[in-house]
Scaffold this active site. Sequence first.
Site, PDB file in Angstrom:
ATOM      1  N   HIS A 117       0.988  -1.211  -0.217  1.00 39.07           N
ATOM      2  CA  HIS A 117      -0.089   0.044   0.041  1.00 39.07           C
ATOM      3  C   HIS A 117       0.768   1.196  -0.201  1.00 39.07           C
ATOM      4  CE1 HIS A 117       0.302  -0.245   4.515  1.00 39.07           C
ATOM      5  NE2 HIS A 117       0.295   0.904   4.299  1.00 39.07           N
ATOM      6  N   ASP A 172      -0.175  -7.626   1.476  1.00 40.79           N
ATOM      7  CA  ASP A 172       0.616  -6.266   1.346  1.00 40.79           C
ATOM      8  C   ASP A 172       1.975  -6.266   1.572  1.00 40.79           C
ATOM      9  OD1 ASP A 172       0.481  -3.545   1.857  1.00 40.79           O
ATOM     10  OD2 ASP A 172      -0.165  -3.622   3.760  1.00 40.79           O
ATOM     11  N   SER A 273       4.049   2.535   8.369  1.00 39.31           N
ATOM     12  CA  SER A 273       3.780   1.491   7.032  1.00 39.31           C
ATOM     13  C   SER A 273       5.331   1.059   6.448  1.00 39.31           C
ATOM     14  CB  SER A 273       3.077   2.142   5.904  1.00 39.31           C
ATOM     15  OG  SER A 273       1.550   2.000   6.369  1.00 39.31           O
TER      16      SER A 273
END
Length: 575
Positions: A117, A172, A273
């Site tokens: 992402h 992911d 992230s």
Amino acid sequence: MSVSGSGRHRRRLGKVLPAAAAGLALIGAGAFAVTSYAGESDTGRVVQPPPGTKTADATTASASPTGDKTVTPRIIGGTSSAASWMVQLVYNDPAGGSYFVCGGTLVAPNKVLTAAHCLHDENGNRQDWGKYGEVAVGTSKSVTVAGNGATYIDVTRSWVRDGYDPDAITNDVALLTLAKPVAQTTLELAGPGDSALYAAGTNATVYGWGLTSSNEDTADIASQLQKVTLPLNSDDACTQNLDPYFQAGKMICAGQLGTGDDSTGKTTCPGDSGGPLVVGDKVVGIVSWGISQGNQLCNVAGTYEAFTKVSTYQPKVRPRIDDTDISRNGKADLFVRASSGGKGYVKESTGSGFATRKTLSGSWSAYNLVLQADMNRDGYQDFVIRRRSDGNVYWRHRSASSSTYTDTKIASDWATRKFIVVPGDVTGDRYPDLLSATSGGTLYLYPGKGDGTYGTRTTVGSGYQVFNSLRGKGDFTGDGRSDLIARGSGGKLYLLKGTGKASAPFEAGVQVRTWDGYNAFAAPGDVTGDGKADYVARTPGGTLYLYPGTGTASSEIFATRIKIGTGYTQYNIFG
């Protein structure tokens, strides 16, 4: 830890929300703007925090969400740290401005592991990181502070796991390839055989530069890399806590339950992230998503944090790490040497075959063996070559300071070695290894150190004299381990499946085909670019075929052959 428009996904009211949607007033795509100052080098670049926020001072306390306690400006409950394999991702938006996006982990000198992402905008659209991406390395300071000392390296291409779902946040995982190798240390990926690393209660450490408070109104960006130790939780506990979003096998969760109070919580937060969750010097997870509530971006009471489970994806990621080729596009090219004149040529992969040959510089006529490799994982094609006159073996590799190649001797008097093979990492330590088999059939392993040198040889097999061909480059079975392909009498073709163990790196051979119609072979790696090792074979009449790998350890190991062309009797060495 870094915040991006893709950021670390937050789930709120049953809906997947990126960090930008969680309430931060972010610039453009929801990332950090980079300001470039005339006359300054890359190390002088400063990334600006989002409007309404600032970078936390390393010694100043800030108010907690409750308003009656103070917390130090760091990852929630964490401490300042330094880790040379940690990097920061920067995206240069073609519409204008450069943005700080995510964290990442160096898993090879030219490869960065991150979350899928991170490579998409806030609407889930894939961004062109090969054209607009950079990675900041060599600093534990956030690129949001002046004098951070970062060096910026261009990204040349990116890979995102097939089936990445921006809504469910599954699959992911992503990998970036850098324009040049860096000198920082690297980490290894956890693999399918590392189940012990995931035992419930195991302490894992997560790293990043993200928000220092869970309250979006007071959250600042950490000025220094932070880390926090979190216990891993069982799949049952994660499913119960994060249902219906958590998917066991693809995800793990970690940490104590969120407390809702930053003075007592220990957790990741938006901006983490792409950063690693580490156990025993292996990356077991990638920061992926968590729960938000109102203006609280993380540390929501009673919730865990979710990470991509790296061991599940390691078999798919590993071939993308070891994908060096001559043209540097991620598809294995083929080296051939002419019988007459001894010139070396490269036939670049087209994805389904090979293009017209191009002449390679350098002398190739004095050698009777040429193998394609990348023994130092710098992203530039190496060659292992054996000199005909004395049997000496050399590592032909690119100079670290220029684009020229140099020969380094790695073995002497190997004229009688029946086979020499460079299949990649066979011991499971991420470093490419070297194999040789004597005329009597003894197989030796020379464990690579990742710099073109090797440890003490060990005997790892016998009986290899029964084969008339032994080749291998990469993983033929889809399990993340390097394999060998051998041919014996009667044209019987055998798969020697890799184990990843230094003491016995290959299983006993299993017959997968009968190939008595070929007299030359090559194992250049992944020619088609699908992450599966392929094979090349030539008939006595000079017709060359490509056998695309399927990743299956059976007679279906190769798909239907593709005819490359004729006239290949003019070559007497295939890489």
